[in-house]
Write a protein that holds these residues in place. Structure first.
Motif, PDB file in Angstrom:
ATOM      1  N   SER A 169      -2.300  15.518   9.014  1.00  0.00           N
ATOM      2  CA  SER A 169      -1.302  14.475   8.821  1.00  0.00           C
ATOM      3  C   SER A 169      -1.390  13.881   7.416  1.00  0.00           C
ATOM      4  CB  SER A 169      -1.440  13.384   9.882  1.00  0.00           C
ATOM      5  OG  SER A 169      -2.741  12.833   9.894  1.00  0.00           O
ATOM      6  N   ALA A 170      -2.598  13.778   6.884  1.00  0.00           N
ATOM      7  CA  ALA A 170      -2.726  13.347   5.480  1.00  0.00           C
ATOM      8  C   ALA A 170      -2.070  14.369   4.568  1.00  0.00           C
ATOM      9  CB  ALA A 170      -4.202  13.173   5.127  1.00  0.00           C
ATOM     10  N   GLY A 171      -2.257  15.648   4.864  1.00  0.00           N
ATOM     11  CA  GLY A 171      -1.624  16.701   4.075  1.00  0.00           C
ATOM     12  C   GLY A 171      -0.111  16.600   4.100  1.00  0.00           C
ATOM     13  N   ALA A 172       0.457  16.163   5.232  1.00  0.00           N
ATOM     14  CA  ALA A 172       1.907  16.009   5.325  1.00  0.00           C
ATOM     15  C   ALA A 172       2.410  14.944   4.354  1.00  0.00           C
ATOM     16  CB  ALA A 172       2.310  15.648   6.759  1.00  0.00           C
ATOM     17  N   PHE A 173       1.666  13.851   4.217  1.00  0.00           N
ATOM     18  CA  PHE A 173       2.048  12.828   3.243  1.00  0.00           C
ATOM     19  C   PHE A 173       1.890  13.337   1.807  1.00  0.00           C
ATOM     20  CE2 PHE A 173       1.091   9.849   6.803  1.00  0.00           C
ATOM     21  CZ  PHE A 173       2.313   9.175   6.808  1.00  0.00           C
ATOM     22  N   LEU A 174       0.909  14.212   1.610  1.00  0.00           N
ATOM     23  CA  LEU A 174       0.634  14.730   0.268  1.00  0.00           C
ATOM     24  C   LEU A 174       1.515  15.930  -0.084  1.00  0.00           C
ATOM     25  CD1 LEU A 174      -3.266  14.565   0.454  1.00  0.00           C
ATOM     26  CD2 LEU A 174      -1.776  13.042  -0.871  1.00  0.00           C
ATOM     27  N   GLY A 175       2.248  16.422   0.914  1.00  0.00           N
ATOM     28  CA  GLY A 175       3.117  17.571   0.675  1.00  0.00           C
ATOM     29  C   GLY A 175       2.397  18.888   0.649  1.00  0.00           C
ATOM     30  N   SER A 176       1.234  18.951   1.346  1.00  0.00           N
ATOM     31  CA  SER A 176       0.453  20.203   1.384  1.00  0.00           C
ATOM     32  C   SER A 176       0.179  20.624   2.818  1.00  0.00           C
ATOM     33  CB  SER A 176      -0.867  20.010   0.645  1.00  0.00           C
ATOM     34  OG  SER A 176      -1.661  18.996   1.245  1.00  0.00           O
TER      35      SER A 176
ATOM     36  N   GLY B 274      -5.920   9.739  -4.584  1.00  0.00           N
ATOM     37  CA  GLY B 274      -5.440   8.594  -5.349  1.00  0.00           C
ATOM     38  C   GLY B 274      -4.487   7.673  -4.627  1.00  0.00           C
ATOM     39  N   LYS B 275      -4.292   7.844  -3.332  1.00  0.00           N
ATOM     40  CA  LYS B 275      -3.382   6.990  -2.583  1.00  0.00           C
ATOM     41  C   LYS B 275      -4.057   5.673  -2.202  1.00  0.00           C
ATOM     42  CE  LYS B 275       0.011   9.957  -2.505  1.00  0.00           C
ATOM     43  NZ  LYS B 275       1.267   9.693  -3.261  1.00  0.00           N
ATOM     44  N   ARG B 276      -3.270   4.616  -2.202  1.00  0.00           N
ATOM     45  CA  ARG B 276      -3.751   3.306  -1.757  1.00  0.00           C
ATOM     46  C   ARG B 276      -3.503   3.210  -0.252  1.00  0.00           C
ATOM     47  NH1 ARG B 276      -0.036  -0.396  -5.065  1.00  0.00           N
ATOM     48  NH2 ARG B 276       1.334   1.365  -4.560  1.00  0.00           N
ATOM     49  N   VAL B 277      -4.582   3.113   0.502  1.00  0.00           N
ATOM     50  CA  VAL B 277      -4.499   3.201   1.958  1.00  0.00           C
ATOM     51  C   VAL B 277      -5.094   1.951   2.590  1.00  0.00           C
ATOM     52  CG1 VAL B 277      -5.160   4.537   3.999  1.00  0.00           C
ATOM     53  CG2 VAL B 277      -4.699   5.718   1.834  1.00  0.00           C
TER      54      VAL B 277
ATOM     55  N   HIS C  30       0.846  -1.189   0.000  1.00  0.00           N
ATOM     56  CA  HIS C  30       0.000   0.000   0.000  1.00  0.00           C
ATOM     57  C   HIS C  30       0.884   1.242   0.000  1.00  0.00           C
ATOM     58  CE1 HIS C  30      -3.456  -2.580   1.047  1.00  0.00           C
ATOM     59  NE2 HIS C  30      -2.585  -3.223   1.804  1.00  0.00           N
ATOM     60  N   ASP C  31       0.291   2.379  -0.341  1.00  0.00           N
ATOM     61  CA  ASP C  31       1.048   3.625  -0.240  1.00  0.00           C
ATOM     62  C   ASP C  31       1.212   4.026   1.223  1.00  0.00           C
ATOM     63  OD1 ASP C  31       1.340   3.935  -3.021  1.00  0.00           O
ATOM     64  OD2 ASP C  31      -0.646   4.863  -3.166  1.00  0.00           O
ATOM     65  N   ILE C  32       0.089   4.049   1.945  1.00  0.00           N
ATOM     66  CA  ILE C  32       0.093   4.454   3.357  1.00  0.00           C
ATOM     67  C   ILE C  32      -0.685   3.429   4.170  1.00  0.00           C
ATOM     68  CG2 ILE C  32      -0.442   6.266   5.030  1.00  0.00           C
ATOM     69  CD1 ILE C  32       1.490   7.220   2.893  1.00  0.00           C
ATOM     70  N   ILE C  33      -0.135   3.044   5.308  1.00  0.00           N
ATOM     71  CA  ILE C  33      -0.868   2.218   6.271  1.00  0.00           C
ATOM     72  C   ILE C  33      -1.158   3.077   7.503  1.00  0.00           C
ATOM     73  CG2 ILE C  33      -0.759   0.250   7.847  1.00  0.00           C
ATOM     74  CD1 ILE C  33       0.785  -1.258   5.735  1.00  0.00           C
ATOM     75  N   ILE C  34      -2.419   3.096   7.904  1.00  0.00           N
ATOM     76  CA  ILE C  34      -2.852   3.854   9.072  1.00  0.00           C
ATOM     77  C   ILE C  34      -3.188   2.879  10.186  1.00  0.00           C
ATOM     78  CG2 ILE C  34      -4.572   5.454   9.992  1.00  0.00           C
ATOM     79  CD1 ILE C  34      -4.908   6.556   7.151  1.00  0.00           C
ATOM     80  N   ILE C  35      -2.545   3.039  11.324  1.00  0.00           N
ATOM     81  CA  ILE C  35      -2.795   2.182  12.474  1.00  0.00           C
ATOM     82  C   ILE C  35      -3.771   2.910  13.400  1.00  0.00           C
ATOM     83  CG2 ILE C  35      -1.739   0.978  14.426  1.00  0.00           C
ATOM     84  CD1 ILE C  35       0.892   0.987  12.810  1.00  0.00           C
TER      85      ILE C  35
ATOM     86  N   THR D  65     -10.387  10.150   8.898  1.00  0.00           N
ATOM     87  CA  THR D  65     -10.253  11.430   8.197  1.00  0.00           C
ATOM     88  C   THR D  65      -9.029  11.433   7.302  1.00  0.00           C
ATOM     89  OG1 THR D  65     -11.324  12.575  10.046  1.00  0.00           O
ATOM     90  CG2 THR D  65     -10.065  13.928   8.501  1.00  0.00           C
ATOM     91  N   ALA D  66      -7.905  10.948   7.828  1.00  0.00           N
ATOM     92  CA  ALA D  66      -6.680  10.884   7.028  1.00  0.00           C
ATOM     93  C   ALA D  66      -6.864   9.966   5.825  1.00  0.00           C
ATOM     94  CB  ALA D  66      -5.517  10.406   7.892  1.00  0.00           C
ATOM     95  N   ALA D  67      -7.471   8.811   6.044  1.00  0.00           N
ATOM     96  CA  ALA D  67      -7.666   7.848   4.956  1.00  0.00           C
ATOM     97  C   ALA D  67      -8.547   8.429   3.854  1.00  0.00           C
ATOM     98  CB  ALA D  67      -8.273   6.556   5.499  1.00  0.00           C
ATOM     99  N   ARG D  68      -9.607   9.115   4.232  1.00  0.00           N
ATOM    100  CA  ARG D  68     -10.506   9.701   3.239  1.00  0.00           C
ATOM    101  C   ARG D  68      -9.776  10.750   2.396  1.00  0.00           C
ATOM    102  NH1 ARG D  68     -14.803  12.564   5.465  1.00  0.00           N
ATOM    103  NH2 ARG D  68     -16.225  12.135   3.749  1.00  0.00           N
TER     104      ARG D  68
END
Length: 314
Positions: A307-314, A26-29, A4-9, A17-20
Motif C-alpha cells: 500500500s505504501a508502494g501504491a502511494f509512491l507509484g511503484s 521522504g514522505k511526511r507521515v 502531512h503527505d499521508i495520514i495512516i489510521i 510498515t507503510a509508514a517506514r
C-alpha cells in the motif's frame, strides 16, 4: 492546520510498515491510533514480574520483502529463531510488542486518538478525531480492522464497494500465572493434539520472554464464536486446557478478548482503493499469489509494504 503527505489510521504492523517505507522515500507521515501503544495484535501484557504475548506469537517468512527485513532484525538482535527447523518460526526477544516499538521508533505517531470521520475536498483529505483534532493530507491509508474501517467509511460518506464481504471471527485468550514450571516442551509451544476448542498453548518462561511462568491459552475461532460474550469464559478455558497444568499452582488469571482476531473471508489483493489516494489495508488483504488464505504477520507486513508502494507509484 497541521499538514502531512499521508495520514495512516491504525498503528499496527501494516501501518508501521507503510509508514517506514513512505518516510524512507521522504514522505511526511502521521500515524493515528486509538490505543495507548503501537502494535495492534503484536501485543504483550505484563503479568506480575513476567509477561505474555497474547496476540501474534511468532511469524514465518515466505516473501523476499520480509526475508530481507527479518535478516536485518536478526542481525540487530530484535528477533530470534524460536522453533521449527524446516519452516522456521521467529519471535521477538522481548515480546512481540517490543518488536513493534522497535519498528516504530522515530515515526510520527499520535496515540489515544479515535478518528471520527474523513472529509474529502478536491485533492486533499481532512482527518478528524472525536476530540475535534484535524489534520490535512494528500492521502489516507486505513489499516484498522475491516469492520471498523467499514464503520469509519460509512460515517465519512464513502462507497464501501467489496469491503463488507470481509468477515472476522473472535478469539479468546486465557493468560495464567503459575508458581512452578509447566510440563510443556522446552520451546514452550504446543499446537498439536490439543483438546477440542484449544488452538495453541504457549509458556512464555520457556519461550524466553518472561521471568515468571506465564502461559497463554488460545481458543479456536469456532470455540470463541460459540462462547463469545458468555460469563465465566476463563473457567471454561481451564476446563478445556486444564490437563496440561497443575491447577493448584495457579496464582492469577486474566482473559483477553480479540473481537477481530482473524478473517473468515479475506480480500484478494494486498490493499484496496476506495477512491483516489484513499486506501484500505491490513492482514486480511492478501496478495493474489498468497495461497495460505489466512491472516497472519506476513500478510499484514506485505499489505503495508504494497500500500505504501501504491502511494509512491511503484
Amino acid at each position: 492546520m497541521e499538514r502531512h503527505d499521508i495520514i495512516i489510521i491504525g498503528a499496527g504492523l501494516t501501518g508501521i510498515t507503510a509508514a517506514r517505507r513512505l518516510e524512507s522515500e521522504g514522505k511526511r507521515v502521521l500515524m493515528v491510533d486509538k490505543s495507548k501503544s503501537v502494535g495492534g495484535r503484536l501485543a504483550t501484557r505484563r503479568v506480575a514480574k513476567g509477561k505474555a504475548d497474547h496476540g501474534a506469537q511468532f511469524f514465518t517468512v515466505r516473501s523476499n520483502e520480509l526475508k530481507k527485513e527479518a535478516a536485518d532484525w536478526l542481525n540487530k538482535g530484535w528477533i530470534k529463531h524460536w522453533f521449527g527447523e524446516d519452516y522456521p518460526r521467529y519471535t521477538s526477544v522481548n515480546g512481540m510488542n517490543g518488536l513493534a516499538k522497535k519498528l516504530a521508533q522515530g515515526l510520527n505517531v499520535k496515540l489515544e486518538s479515535m478518528v471520527s470521520h474523513i472529509v474529502n475536498e478536491g485533492a486533499k483529505y481532512t482527518v478528524v478525531t472525536e476530540d475535534k483534532e484535524e489534520w490535512e493530507c494528500e492521502g489516507v491509508l486505513i489499516t484498522i480492522p475491516v469492520p471498523q474501517t467499514v464503520e469509519l467509511l460509512e460515517r465519512s460518506g464513502f462507497s464501501l464497494d467489496d469491503l463488507q464481504s470481509i468477515d472476522f471471527q473472535p478469539t479468546y485468550v486465557g493468560i495464567f500465572q503459575f508458581r512452578n514450571f509447566t510440563i510443556l516442551p522446552s520451546s514452550g509451544h504446543v499446537d498439536k493434539n490439543l483438546p477440542e476448542g484449544v488452538e495453541r498453548i504457549v509458556d512464555h518462561y520457556k519461550k524466553g520472554i518472561s521471568d515468571e511462568v506465564i502461559v497463554s491459552v488460545y481458543m479456536t475461532a469456532a470455540w470463541s464464536s460459540e462462547h463469545y460474550g458468555e460469563e465465566e469464559v476463563l473457567d471454561k478455558i481451564k476446563e478445556q486446557a486444564g490437563g496440561f497444568f497443575q491447577m493448584e499452582d495457579l496464582v492469577s488469571e486474566q482473559l483477553k478478548k480479540w473481537r477481530y482476531a482473524q478473517a473468515a473471508q479475506t480480500f484478494p489483493h494486498s490493499y484496496h482503493h476506495v477512491r483516489e489516494r484513499l486506501l484500505t489495508a491490513g492482514d486480511a488483504f492478501l496478495r493474489q499469489d498468497d495461497t495460505s488464505g489466512r491472516t497472519r504477520f506476513e500478510s499484514a507486513y506485505l499489505s503495508g509494504w504494497d500500500s505504501a508502494g501504491a502511494f509512491l507509484g511503484s
